[in-house]
Scaffold this motif. Structure first.
Motif, PDB file in Angstrom:
ATOM      1  N   TYR A  89       0.885  -1.220  -0.151  1.00 59.89           N
ATOM      2  CA  TYR A  89       0.039   0.136   0.239  1.00 59.89           C
ATOM      3  C   TYR A  89       0.815   1.141  -0.019  1.00 59.89           C
ATOM      4  O   TYR A  89       0.593   2.217  -0.648  1.00 59.89           O
ATOM      5  N   SER A  90       1.799   1.330   0.876  1.00 57.27           N
ATOM      6  CA  SER A  90       2.954   2.620   0.978  1.00 57.27           C
ATOM      7  C   SER A  90       3.664   2.512  -0.372  1.00 57.27           C
ATOM      8  O   SER A  90       3.700   3.872  -0.771  1.00 57.27           O
ATOM      9  N   SER A  91       3.858   1.446  -0.921  1.00 58.57           N
ATOM     10  CA  SER A  91       4.702   1.712  -2.176  1.00 58.57           C
ATOM     11  C   SER A  91       3.680   2.192  -3.318  1.00 58.57           C
ATOM     12  O   SER A  91       4.313   2.947  -3.925  1.00 58.57           O
ATOM     13  N   ALA A  92       2.642   1.633  -3.151  1.00 55.90           N
ATOM     14  CA  ALA A  92       1.800   2.133  -4.298  1.00 55.90           C
ATOM     15  C   ALA A  92       1.360   3.602  -4.094  1.00 55.90           C
ATOM     16  O   ALA A  92       1.157   4.105  -5.382  1.00 55.90           O
ATOM     17  N   ARG A  93       1.166   3.927  -3.060  1.00 51.87           N
ATOM     18  CA  ARG A  93       0.866   5.259  -2.998  1.00 51.87           C
ATOM     19  C   ARG A  93       1.921   6.218  -3.714  1.00 51.87           C
ATOM     20  O   ARG A  93       1.613   7.342  -4.038  1.00 51.87           O
ATOM     21  N   LYS A  94       2.968   5.809  -3.490  1.00 48.63           N
ATOM     22  CA  LYS A  94       4.090   6.799  -4.162  1.00 48.63           C
ATOM     23  C   LYS A  94       4.059   6.718  -5.342  1.00 48.63           C
ATOM     24  O   LYS A  94       4.735   7.564  -6.225  1.00 48.63           O
ATOM     25  N   LYS A  95       3.434   5.608  -6.136  1.00 42.36           N
ATOM     26  CA  LYS A  95       3.489   5.567  -7.523  1.00 42.36           C
ATOM     27  C   LYS A  95       2.363   6.400  -8.096  1.00 42.36           C
ATOM     28  O   LYS A  95       2.263   6.312  -9.459  1.00 42.36           O
ATOM     29  N   GLY A  96       1.392   7.141  -7.304  1.00 44.47           N
ATOM     30  CA  GLY A  96       0.600   7.892  -7.961  1.00 44.47           C
ATOM     31  C   GLY A  96      -0.813   7.446  -8.421  1.00 44.47           C
ATOM     32  O   GLY A  96      -1.303   7.938  -9.404  1.00 44.47           O
ATOM     33  N   TYR A  97      -1.220   6.508  -7.656  1.00 45.53           N
ATOM     34  CA  TYR A  97      -2.659   6.008  -8.061  1.00 45.53           C
ATOM     35  C   TYR A  97      -3.788   6.807  -6.926  1.00 45.53           C
ATOM     36  O   TYR A  97      -3.368   7.023  -6.139  1.00 45.53           O
ATOM     37  N   GLN A  98      -4.805   6.897  -7.787  1.00 45.51           N
ATOM     38  CA  GLN A  98      -6.021   7.367  -6.876  1.00 45.51           C
ATOM     39  C   GLN A  98      -6.207   6.742  -5.683  1.00 45.51           C
ATOM     40  O   GLN A  98      -6.363   5.742  -5.602  1.00 45.51           O
ATOM     41  N   GLN A  99      -6.452   7.500  -4.566  1.00 44.87           N
ATOM     42  CA  GLN A  99      -6.911   6.878  -3.398  1.00 44.87           C
ATOM     43  C   GLN A  99      -8.394   7.355  -3.094  1.00 44.87           C
ATOM     44  O   GLN A  99      -8.549   8.287  -3.488  1.00 44.87           O
ATOM     45  N   ALA A 100      -9.029   6.442  -1.916  1.00 43.81           N
ATOM     46  CA  ALA A 100     -10.278   6.868  -1.577  1.00 43.81           C
ATOM     47  C   ALA A 100     -10.381   7.055  -0.025  1.00 43.81           C
ATOM     48  O   ALA A 100      -9.921   5.866   0.386  1.00 43.81           O
ATOM     49  N   ASN A 101     -11.197   7.720   0.342  1.00 41.31           N
ATOM     50  CA  ASN A 101     -11.831   7.437   1.525  1.00 41.31           C
ATOM     51  C   ASN A 101     -12.986   6.743   1.355  1.00 41.31           C
ATOM     52  O   ASN A 101     -13.555   6.717   0.236  1.00 41.31           O
ATOM     53  N   VAL A 102     -13.285   5.807   2.515  1.00 42.75           N
ATOM     54  CA  VAL A 102     -14.509   5.006   2.399  1.00 42.75           C
ATOM     55  C   VAL A 102     -15.442   5.102   3.403  1.00 42.75           C
ATOM     56  O   VAL A 102     -15.014   5.181   4.740  1.00 42.75           O
ATOM     57  N   ILE A 103     -16.731   5.216   3.275  1.00 46.09           N
ATOM     58  CA  ILE A 103     -17.673   5.470   4.289  1.00 46.09           C
ATOM     59  C   ILE A 103     -18.750   4.213   3.941  1.00 46.09           C
ATOM     60  O   ILE A 103     -19.234   4.375   2.857  1.00 46.09           O
ATOM     61  N   ILE A 104     -19.091   3.530   4.960  1.00 41.07           N
ATOM     62  CA  ILE A 104     -20.309   2.533   4.796  1.00 41.07           C
ATOM     63  C   ILE A 104     -21.271   2.582   5.622  1.00 41.07           C
ATOM     64  O   ILE A 104     -21.045   2.641   6.983  1.00 41.07           O
ATOM     65  N   LEU A 105     -22.407   2.854   5.068  1.00 39.31           N
ATOM     66  CA  LEU A 105     -23.828   3.291   5.835  1.00 39.31           C
ATOM     67  C   LEU A 105     -24.904   2.237   5.514  1.00 39.31           C
ATOM     68  O   LEU A 105     -24.994   1.726   4.283  1.00 39.31           O
ATOM     69  N   PRO A 106     -25.998   2.357   6.366  1.00 36.44           N
ATOM     70  CA  PRO A 106     -27.240   1.775   6.200  1.00 36.44           C
ATOM     71  C   PRO A 106     -27.906   2.155   4.869  1.00 36.44           C
ATOM     72  O   PRO A 106     -27.739   3.521   4.577  1.00 36.44           O
ATOM     73  N   SER A 107     -28.262   1.287   4.023  1.00 36.54           N
ATOM     74  CA  SER A 107     -29.169   1.802   2.825  1.00 36.54           C
ATOM     75  C   SER A 107     -30.270   3.003   3.036  1.00 36.54           C
ATOM     76  O   SER A 107     -30.434   3.711   2.137  1.00 36.54           O
ATOM     77  N   LEU A 108     -30.784   2.752   4.041  1.00 40.51           N
ATOM     78  CA  LEU A 108     -31.889   3.810   4.341  1.00 40.51           C
ATOM     79  C   LEU A 108     -31.157   5.233   4.242  1.00 40.51           C
ATOM     80  O   LEU A 108     -32.038   6.271   4.148  1.00 40.51           O
ATOM     81  N   LEU A 109     -30.046   5.259   4.622  1.00 39.02           N
ATOM     82  CA  LEU A 109     -29.381   6.792   4.874  1.00 39.02           C
ATOM     83  C   LEU A 109     -28.759   7.263   3.512  1.00 39.02           C
ATOM     84  O   LEU A 109     -28.146   8.085   3.348  1.00 39.02           O
ATOM     85  N   ALA A 110     -28.439   6.252   2.442  1.00 38.43           N
ATOM     86  CA  ALA A 110     -27.588   6.459   1.354  1.00 38.43           C
ATOM     87  C   ALA A 110     -28.157   7.660   0.440  1.00 38.43           C
ATOM     88  O   ALA A 110     -27.203   8.213   0.017  1.00 38.43           O
ATOM     89  N   ASN A 111     -29.146   7.751   0.316  1.00 40.94           N
ATOM     90  CA  ASN A 111     -29.713   8.933  -0.510  1.00 40.94           C
ATOM     91  C   ASN A 111     -29.370  10.367  -0.186  1.00 40.94           C
ATOM     92  O   ASN A 111     -28.740  11.008  -0.587  1.00 40.94           O
TER      93      ASN A 111
END
Length: 637
Positions: free
Chosen positions: A19-41
């Motif tokens: 992960y650390s090595s790939a980070r230095k190679k310039g790939y897009q990274q993402a924050n991730v949030i996982i929520l109940p589908s009732l709140l998704a919209n």
């Protein structure tokens, strides 16, 4: 192409290494949030309303653990080095895998599925991350202090509220990276080109302006050491989504652990725009923002597109025309108009003062230069939602009140504004006038503007251009500009056409050397910005036009709003109001007639007629107004 699935199947230690090595190679990274589908919209709408901190890369289907548009063979249950688990908005633990939450619901009820701790009825949101532009900064030669120091980036909870939607409301979270002052423009340009990695900064300068009390104590991440000459630069941060979880208190939710991102297969340079964003500025370099400072106490920079800055610089060149042949160009300082307009754009409460009683033998003794420019600035500031106060001499209160009333009646001024006077009643008078209860931490105004206002000379007197002392007609408003220098958060502008006006003390050495009788008449009181013009009214018109240009500049508007709540429809509605409140030949001619009716005379000749500084309204002033409007309303590229 890197497979995130391969990373996920390794041990935690190996995974983090890759992960650390790939980070230095310039790939897009993402924050991730996982929520109940009732709140998704609601959460998706929350992201759309706050695009800088929450640039949405992908929203999964309910129960979907892959994300093929971002990564091949991905499994969100195991592809992140560390996850946070939240129950009722409280962080209860961190885990290295979510596999234990992947059981299927046996009831078919979404609510029961969530309560049972199942991912089967939850939605994953993948949000852009600023780590995606760090490689680009390094490639450009810009030091990235947190990377160089082997530390996670510093993240701070601010006092800036995000635009709420449904159950979601929370403060903006920002990352901070120290950037050498000489690299600010480059850092802004690089990150502006990566809107999916939060785009350009949302604040540059004093952290207290964001409600951050201490940079050494980040709310997330680790503190980063500054080097001499570094400036704190703040970008919107996806950890804002974690704050949204904490404030909305869902029964169960998951997120990446701050600094432990989801790694995409996509190079960070391959996606340039969000669906709601304008096309990449690589094809429109005029929209690339530049960075300019406008305050040192507190330290504050702003952003404006290259195109808008060029238009304001053109206004500055237009108004320096010198039909009266006073030699005013010798006092010109580049970008004073631009920086003053930036400071005014960031202001909330502005006091404008004018009045030059050059005709001491007449009543009233004032001249027609000054009030028109003051009213032009006031009406544009009002249309931008600022509070505006007109500050005058006590002898001229009634006249200025009548002037304001007529300006409103004729549609020259958007709305009535208070007219006040300042009197020196002791050593603390200026402080108490400028600040609530004399408290420097609570200023009433954050910008003072003087336009064609008599300025105090070195000997304490006030002189007209003929070197006649008119001190007996002038209240000591200069004291306010002097006091403002010591009050954090108040900036000042002086607009003049001869060097004896309040604020022109910034260029007094030039006035003394180059202007007739300059060694006697030169104003000794400086403003932060000294705008010179062939006629001072023209400087006021240029400020109004400059404010229009800034507030129709997408880069500046985004910066003002910290990247939050951008609404193109609302902006179009505002545009009509702003354009209506620009100066025009019809409005300015009408207002000049009001001044003549009040007995106010032309400055140079003393004529009671339709002229300013001995120059007739038609053609000189009307042509100037049209030139400024043409430069303001011409389409920018």
């Amino acid at each position: 192409m890197l497979s995130a699935g391969r990373v996920a199947r390794c041990s935690v230690a190996i995974s983090r290494s890759i992960y650390s090595s790939a980070r230095k190679k310039g790939y897009q990274q993402a924050n991730v949030i996982i929520l109940p589908s009732l709140l998704a919209n609601d959460f998706e709408a929350f992201c759309r309303s706050n695009p800088a901190p929450l640039p949405l890369l992908y929203r999964s289907q309910s129960g979907e653990t892959s994300c093929d548009p971002l990564a091949t063979d991905a499994d969100i249950r195991s592809d992140i080095p560390q996850y946070c688990v939240y129950e009722e908005g409280q962080l209860v633990k961190t885990v290295s895998s979510l596999q234990s939450y992947s059981g299927q619901s046996t009831t078919g009820s979404a609510l029961q599925a969530v309560k049972s701790g199942s991912l089967s009825d939850m939605v994953s949101f993948y949000l852009g991350c600023s780590f995606g532009f760090e490689g680009k900064l390094k490639e450009t030669g810009i030091p990235v202090r947190n990377v160089d120091q082997g530390r996670n980036v510093s993240m701070y909870r601010t006092s800036v509220p995000c635009v709420p939607n449904g159950v979601f409301c929370c403060p903006l979270v920002v990352t901070m990276r120290p950037v050498p002052a000489g690299f600010l423009d480059a850092a802004v340009e690089v990150t502006h080109q990566n809107p999916l990695a939060h785009g350009a900064p949302v604040h540059i300068g004093d952290p207290a302006l964001l409600g951050i009390p201490d940079l050494s104590k980040p709310d997330y991440g680790e503190p980063v050491a500054f080097q001499p000459g570094d400036v704190p630069v703040f970008w919107a941060c996806g950890v804002t989504a974690i704050e949204a979880i904490i404030h909305s208190r869902p029964s169960l939710a998951f997120s990446h652990s701050p600094g432990c991102m989801f790694l995409c297969d996509i190079p960070d340079s391959s996606i340039k725009t969000l669906p709601s964003e304008s096309p990449s500025t690589e094809s429109n370099p005029g929209q690339t923002p530049i960075c300019l400072s406008f305050s040192h106490n507190p330290l504050f920079y702003s952003l404006v597109s290259k195109s808008a800055a060029a238009s304001i610089r053109l206004l500055e060149e237009i108004i320096i025309d010198d039909p009266g042949q006073r030699g005013i160009r010798a006092l010109f300082v580049k970008d004073e108009l631009l920086r003053s307009c930036l400071a005014l754009s960031h202001s909330s409460s502005v006091a404008i003062t004018t009045g030059f009683p050059t005709h001491y033998m007449h009543s009233p003794p004032d001249e027609t230069d000054g009030p028109p420019g003051a009213i032009a600035m006031a009406t544009m500031l009002l249309s931008l939602g600022k509070q505006v106060t007109l500050l005058t001499d006590s002898r001229a209160l009634e006249m200025n009140e009548a002037m304001v009333t007529e300006a409103v009646r004729k549609g020259v001024l958007k709305a009535a504004i208070p007219v006040v006077a300042f009197e020196d009643r002791g050593p603390e008078s200026a402080l108490h006038f400028l600040c609530h209860h004399g408290d420097p931490s609570r200023p009433r105004y954050d910008h003072l503007v003087a336009i064609e206002r008599s300025g105090r000379a070195e000997d304490g007197n006030y002189y007209n251009m003929r070197a006649i002392n008119i001190k007996h007609l002038v209240d000591p408003i200069d004291d306010l500009f002097i006091a403002a220098k010591k009050i954090p958060g108040i900036t000042t502008t002086g607009i003049g056409d001869g060097g004896n006006e309040l604020g022109m003390g910034k260029v007094k050495e030039k006035v003394k050397t180059l202007m007739p009788k300059g060694d006697l008449i030169a104003c000794n009181v400086p403003a932060d910005f000294a705008i010179t013009a062939g006629v001072s009214n023209w400087g006021g018109y240029a400020v109004a036009c400059g404010l229009y240009l800034l507030n129709t500049c997408a880069s500046h508007q985004r910066y003002l709003r910290r990247g939050l709540g951008l609404d193109p429809a609302a902006s179009r509605a505002q545009l009509q109001d702003w354009s209506t409140n620009l100066p025009s030949v019809q409005k300015e001619e009408s207002f000049l007639a009001t001044l003549v009716h009040l007995g106010i005379r032309s400055g140079k000749t003393g004529n009671l007629g339709m002229e300013v500084d001995g120059l007739t309204f038609h053609p000189t002033h009307s042509e100037m107004i049209n030139r400024l409007l043409d430069a303001t309303l011409e389409p920018r590229t």
